[in-house]
Design a protein around this motif. Sequence first.
Motif, PDB file in Angstrom:
ATOM      1  N   PRO A   1       0.828  -1.212   0.000  1.00  8.75           N
ATOM      2  CA  PRO A   1       0.000   0.000   0.000  1.00  8.75           C
ATOM      3  C   PRO A   1       0.860   1.259   0.000  1.00  8.75           C
ATOM      4  O   PRO A   1       2.002   1.259   0.462  1.00  8.75           O
TER       5      PRO A   1
ATOM      6  N   TYR B   1       0.899   5.282   1.245  1.00 11.01           N
ATOM      7  CA  TYR B   1       0.266   6.160   2.219  1.00 11.01           C
ATOM      8  C   TYR B   1       0.644   7.612   1.940  1.00 11.01           C
ATOM      9  O   TYR B   1       1.767   7.911   1.512  1.00 11.01           O
TER      10      TYR B   1
ATOM     11  N   GLN C   1      -4.276   5.855   3.463  1.00 12.48           N
ATOM     12  CA  GLN C   1      -3.824   5.098   2.296  1.00 12.48           C
ATOM     13  C   GLN C   1      -4.390   5.711   1.017  1.00 12.48           C
ATOM     14  O   GLN C   1      -5.523   6.195   0.979  1.00 12.48           O
TER      15      GLN C   1
END
Length: 299
Positions: A258, A260, A288
Amino acid sequence: MQIESFSTAPLQGVVPSYLYWEFSDDDDLQAFVANFNDLAQGYLDWFNQTPLAVYTSPFIYGPLLDWIGRGIYGISRPVLSSTANLRLAGYNENPYNTVSYNGLFYSTNQTASASNDDIYKRVMTWHLYRGDGQQFTMQWLKNRISRFVNGANGMDWPVLNDPPNITVSGNVFTVTSYDSVAYQALQLCYANSILEFPFQYQLVFITDSFVNDGGVLYLPIALSYPTDPTGLPDGAVWWNGGVISVIPGVIPDPTAPPLYFDFTFPPDLLALGGGNLPLTNPGSGTGQLWNNGGVVSIA
């Protein structure tokens, strides 16, 4: 990794030590000599892989880098300091109960730390790189800044591929570049007079960083971001009047790490693209990044 080339290859193997014949049947002594030869070969391999003058080598780090920087090039590891000032004063300028009426509160907080190996090597390359010449020009400055910001561990960089935006007014050069750890370090190095720079000129830095605009990822200045989606591959990101958008057509990889908001810099997202951003909100408040119908949003 090839660090240095030689017209004649250096010695690759040591001349091995050996036992006199009368001791050749002693297993303990044979083991001792074999270990001695292994140690000697290890030293030779290290010296072949670590030409001491090539400070950009991954094998040169820590105290060895300090020894080489000071001993060969006369450049010590930079100490980067920063100062933060807080001033509370003025009527109707601060919340109630933070400063007495008609009062003044002033504090200064200063921090200092030795630079890491990466920044140290970038500083050395700023001083030692000779390919740009020694005459200060606009191109010299662009090359130096681009190489510092993009050349990890002081390595060379194709500077013409990603030059910084620089404007001139009198003797002031205003540099605009994407926010990054290296760009922040460049500003600290300049503020601490660590970088070689003509004293009659002044540098001013503008940082182009992502902004959370009500949950939408916003970038004030396009710089090298595409401003037209025409011809871009699926999953690429582009600058849509400040809003960062994604070209559709890629199914996100659920195993992709992910991204961020707090830890993603503009050049990182430009290089990675937005194809692997999740297509649904991954969780409000997580920070995110996700693809909200073609617009990069912040959860």
